[in-house]
Design a protein around this motif. Structure first.
Motif, PDB file in Angstrom:
ATOM      1  N   TYR A  98      -5.950   7.256  13.870  1.00 45.53           N
ATOM      2  CA  TYR A  98      -6.468   7.406  15.223  1.00 45.53           C
ATOM      3  C   TYR A  98      -5.324   7.501  16.230  1.00 45.53           C
ATOM      4  O   TYR A  98      -4.311   6.807  16.114  1.00 45.53           O
ATOM      5  CB  TYR A  98      -7.370   6.230  15.584  1.00 45.53           C
ATOM      6  CG  TYR A  98      -8.600   6.127  14.717  1.00 45.53           C
ATOM      7  CD1 TYR A  98      -9.670   6.976  14.918  1.00 45.53           C
ATOM      8  CD2 TYR A  98      -8.660   5.202  13.677  1.00 45.53           C
ATOM      9  CE1 TYR A  98     -10.800   6.898  14.111  1.00 45.53           C
ATOM     10  CE2 TYR A  98      -9.782   5.120  12.864  1.00 45.53           C
ATOM     11  CZ  TYR A  98     -10.847   5.969  13.086  1.00 45.53           C
ATOM     12  OH  TYR A  98     -11.957   5.894  12.285  1.00 45.53           O
ATOM     13  N   GLY A  99      -5.478   8.382  17.231  1.00 49.66           N
ATOM     14  CA  GLY A  99      -4.467   8.560  18.258  1.00 49.66           C
ATOM     15  C   GLY A  99      -4.943   9.570  19.279  1.00 49.66           C
ATOM     16  O   GLY A  99      -6.116   9.991  19.265  1.00 49.66           O
ATOM     17  N   PRO A 100      -4.070   9.987  20.225  1.00 45.48           N
ATOM     18  CA  PRO A 100      -4.466  10.970  21.239  1.00 45.48           C
ATOM     19  C   PRO A 100      -5.080  12.207  20.612  1.00 45.48           C
ATOM     20  O   PRO A 100      -4.554  12.759  19.644  1.00 45.48           O
ATOM     21  CB  PRO A 100      -3.137  11.278  21.937  1.00 45.48           C
ATOM     22  CG  PRO A 100      -2.332  10.028  21.766  1.00 45.48           C
ATOM     23  CD  PRO A 100      -2.687   9.517  20.406  1.00 45.48           C
ATOM     24  N   GLY A 101      -6.196  12.628  21.133  1.00 46.25           N
ATOM     25  CA  GLY A 101      -6.922  13.771  20.596  1.00 46.25           C
ATOM     26  C   GLY A 101      -8.073  13.407  19.699  1.00 46.25           C
ATOM     27  O   GLY A 101      -8.937  14.252  19.417  1.00 46.25           O
ATOM     28  N   SER A 102      -8.145  12.145  19.250  1.00 49.82           N
ATOM     29  CA  SER A 102      -9.267  11.724  18.409  1.00 49.82           C
ATOM     30  C   SER A 102     -10.552  11.741  19.227  1.00 49.82           C
ATOM     31  O   SER A 102     -10.588  11.281  20.365  1.00 49.82           O
ATOM     32  CB  SER A 102      -9.013  10.321  17.862  1.00 49.82           C
ATOM     33  OG  SER A 102     -10.141   9.864  17.134  1.00 49.82           O
ATOM     34  N   ILE A 103     -11.627  12.253  18.648  1.00 49.06           N
ATOM     35  CA  ILE A 103     -12.893  12.368  19.377  1.00 49.06           C
ATOM     36  C   ILE A 103     -13.981  11.469  18.789  1.00 49.06           C
ATOM     37  O   ILE A 103     -15.157  11.624  19.113  1.00 49.06           O
ATOM     38  CB  ILE A 103     -13.379  13.833  19.412  1.00 49.06           C
ATOM     39  CG1 ILE A 103     -13.583  14.377  17.998  1.00 49.06           C
ATOM     40  CG2 ILE A 103     -12.398  14.703  20.181  1.00 49.06           C
ATOM     41  CD1 ILE A 103     -14.158  15.782  17.960  1.00 49.06           C
ATOM     42  N   VAL A 104     -13.588  10.537  17.934  1.00 47.72           N
ATOM     43  CA  VAL A 104     -14.549   9.585  17.370  1.00 47.72           C
ATOM     44  C   VAL A 104     -13.972   8.182  17.485  1.00 47.72           C
ATOM     45  O   VAL A 104     -12.755   7.991  17.487  1.00 47.72           O
ATOM     46  CB  VAL A 104     -14.873   9.889  15.891  1.00 47.72           C
ATOM     47  CG1 VAL A 104     -15.572  11.227  15.760  1.00 47.72           C
ATOM     48  CG2 VAL A 104     -13.605   9.869  15.045  1.00 47.72           C
ATOM     49  N   PHE A 105     -14.862   7.190  17.595  1.00 45.93           N
ATOM     50  CA  PHE A 105     -14.428   5.804  17.589  1.00 45.93           C
ATOM     51  C   PHE A 105     -14.097   5.390  16.158  1.00 45.93           C
ATOM     52  O   PHE A 105     -14.664   5.940  15.194  1.00 45.93           O
ATOM     53  CB  PHE A 105     -15.526   4.890  18.145  1.00 45.93           C
ATOM     54  CG  PHE A 105     -15.816   5.105  19.601  1.00 45.93           C
ATOM     55  CD1 PHE A 105     -14.818   4.945  20.564  1.00 45.93           C
ATOM     56  CD2 PHE A 105     -17.091   5.448  20.024  1.00 45.93           C
ATOM     57  CE1 PHE A 105     -15.087   5.137  21.908  1.00 45.93           C
ATOM     58  CE2 PHE A 105     -17.369   5.648  21.359  1.00 45.93           C
ATOM     59  CZ  PHE A 105     -16.360   5.493  22.312  1.00 45.93           C
ATOM     60  N   PRO A 106     -13.211   4.421  15.980  1.00 44.09           N
ATOM     61  CA  PRO A 106     -12.901   3.949  14.626  1.00 44.09           C
ATOM     62  C   PRO A 106     -14.150   3.470  13.896  1.00 44.09           C
ATOM     63  O   PRO A 106     -15.089   2.956  14.508  1.00 44.09           O
ATOM     64  CB  PRO A 106     -11.922   2.792  14.875  1.00 44.09           C
ATOM     65  CG  PRO A 106     -11.307   3.095  16.199  1.00 44.09           C
ATOM     66  CD  PRO A 106     -12.388   3.747  17.000  1.00 44.09           C
ATOM     67  N   THR A 107     -14.144   3.650  12.598  1.00 43.15           N
ATOM     68  CA  THR A 107     -15.265   3.207  11.767  1.00 43.15           C
ATOM     69  C   THR A 107     -15.516   1.720  11.970  1.00 43.15           C
ATOM     70  O   THR A 107     -14.593   0.914  11.972  1.00 43.15           O
ATOM     71  CB  THR A 107     -14.960   3.476  10.289  1.00 43.15           C
ATOM     72  OG1 THR A 107     -14.662   4.852  10.118  1.00 43.15           O
ATOM     73  CG2 THR A 107     -16.138   3.084   9.418  1.00 43.15           C
TER      74      THR A 107
END
Length: 316
Positions: free
Chosen positions: A59-68
């Motif tokens: 996960y980092g900049p540009g991720s479009i989903v929340f962590p599982t």
């Protein structure tokens, strides 16, 4: 328990800590909070666990989903703006992710291609500077004479609308006599401020182009941030069939009606700190009504901006 109009909490998951993140991440403790205000909707997610587990997360900049395992549901699309890892010296680290709500122009496909943010602004514009540029580079033909800026300023400041309509100016006014001068003819009463067809052509463009365009020409400015070099079409002053869907304004503007000619006037990019890139694209929307129904002398048959700058047809 509703958090906001866009974010809701899953009661069934309340109190469930730690949160499991799939088969490869045994256990990570998670915490999140939602904030709003003038900067818009923000969701901050923190994950705590072993350094090896934290550093393995993608996960980092540009991720479009929340962590599982983060029990948040949203009707609005989000994008991760920043990621920060902090250790406590005991083989434990905390990953802080900050998400914001995306607008409709920040699509999944563009984000996947490297887009981080996109904002479209629009405003009415004044075009006098193009008139001045046109006059400065216009080469007079034989017998036309030179453009006279002083004479042009006299015409701009002429208070009599009848004189202005005829492209004439008052050069002296006393009790005995009033002198008028046609800008397209030489007149000894002008005392050195002889007119020319170049002067009159510029006056016509000012009258029909600038004064009208200041209320009826629209400029769209697109500001983008990319995580990698964005695609850029550096050809400027090019007529295009329409504004691309991803660059159209989200809002509406009163009196924005009728048929428009669209010109891409600028498209460029420059590097930012951290290896990111900014891109700026500018479009000009020229109403077809800017071609006068009865074109004056030297006007032509095309929209005013095409008279000031040569246009090129761009491929669709």
């Amino acid at each position: 328990m509703p958090i906001s109009d866009a974010i809701s909490y899953n009661p069934a998951a309340e109190g469930r800590r730690p949160v499991h993140h799939g088969r490869t991440a045994p256990t990570l403790q998670s915490h999140w909070r939602v904030s709003g205000g003038g900067v818009g909707l923000r969701v901050t997610v923190q994950l705590r666990g072993a350094v090896s587990e934290i550093m393995a997360l993608s996960y980092g900049p540009g991720s479009i989903v929340f962590p599982t395992g983060i029990s948040l549901a949203t009707e609005r699309k989000v994008i991760c703006e920043s990621a920060e890892v902090e250790g406590d010296g005991a083989d434990t680290a905390v990953l802080t992710l900050v998400y914001r709500a995306r607008n409709e122009r920040e699509t999944d496909s563009d984000v996947e291609a490297g887009l981080q943010s996109r904002v479209v602004a629009m405003r009415w514009v004044e075009r006098q500077e193009t008139i001045e540029h046109w006059a400065s580079r216009r080469q007079p033909q034989e017998g036309e004479g030179e453009f006279n800026a002083n004479l042009f300023q006299l015409w701009i400041s002429e208070s009599d609308p009848v004189l202005r309509a005829d492209f004439k100016v008052r050069t002296s006014d006393d009790e005995q006599e009033t002198y008028y001068a046609d800008l397209s003819k030489e007149n000894p009463d002008l005392d050195g401020l002889d007119g020319s067809t170049i002067t009159k052509a510029v006056a016509q463009r000012y009258a029909m182009g600038v004064q009208y365009a200041s209320n009826h020409m629209l400029q769209l400015e697109v500001a983008e941030t990319w995580r990698r070099p964005p695609p850029v079409d550096a050809r400027c002053n090019v007529r295009i069939p329409a504004i691309p869907p991803e660059h159209r304004p989200l809002g509406t503007l009163e009196n924005f009606t009728g048929k428009f000619y669209f010109v891409r006037t600028a498209d460029g990019t420059e590097p930012l700190a951290g290896g990111w890139f900014s891109r700026r694209v500018v479009y000009l929307c020229i109403p077809d009504s800017m071609t006068p129904a009865n074109p004056p002398e030297l006007w032509g048959t095309t929209p005013v901006d095409e008279l000031l700058n040569p246009l090129f047809e761009a491929e669709a």
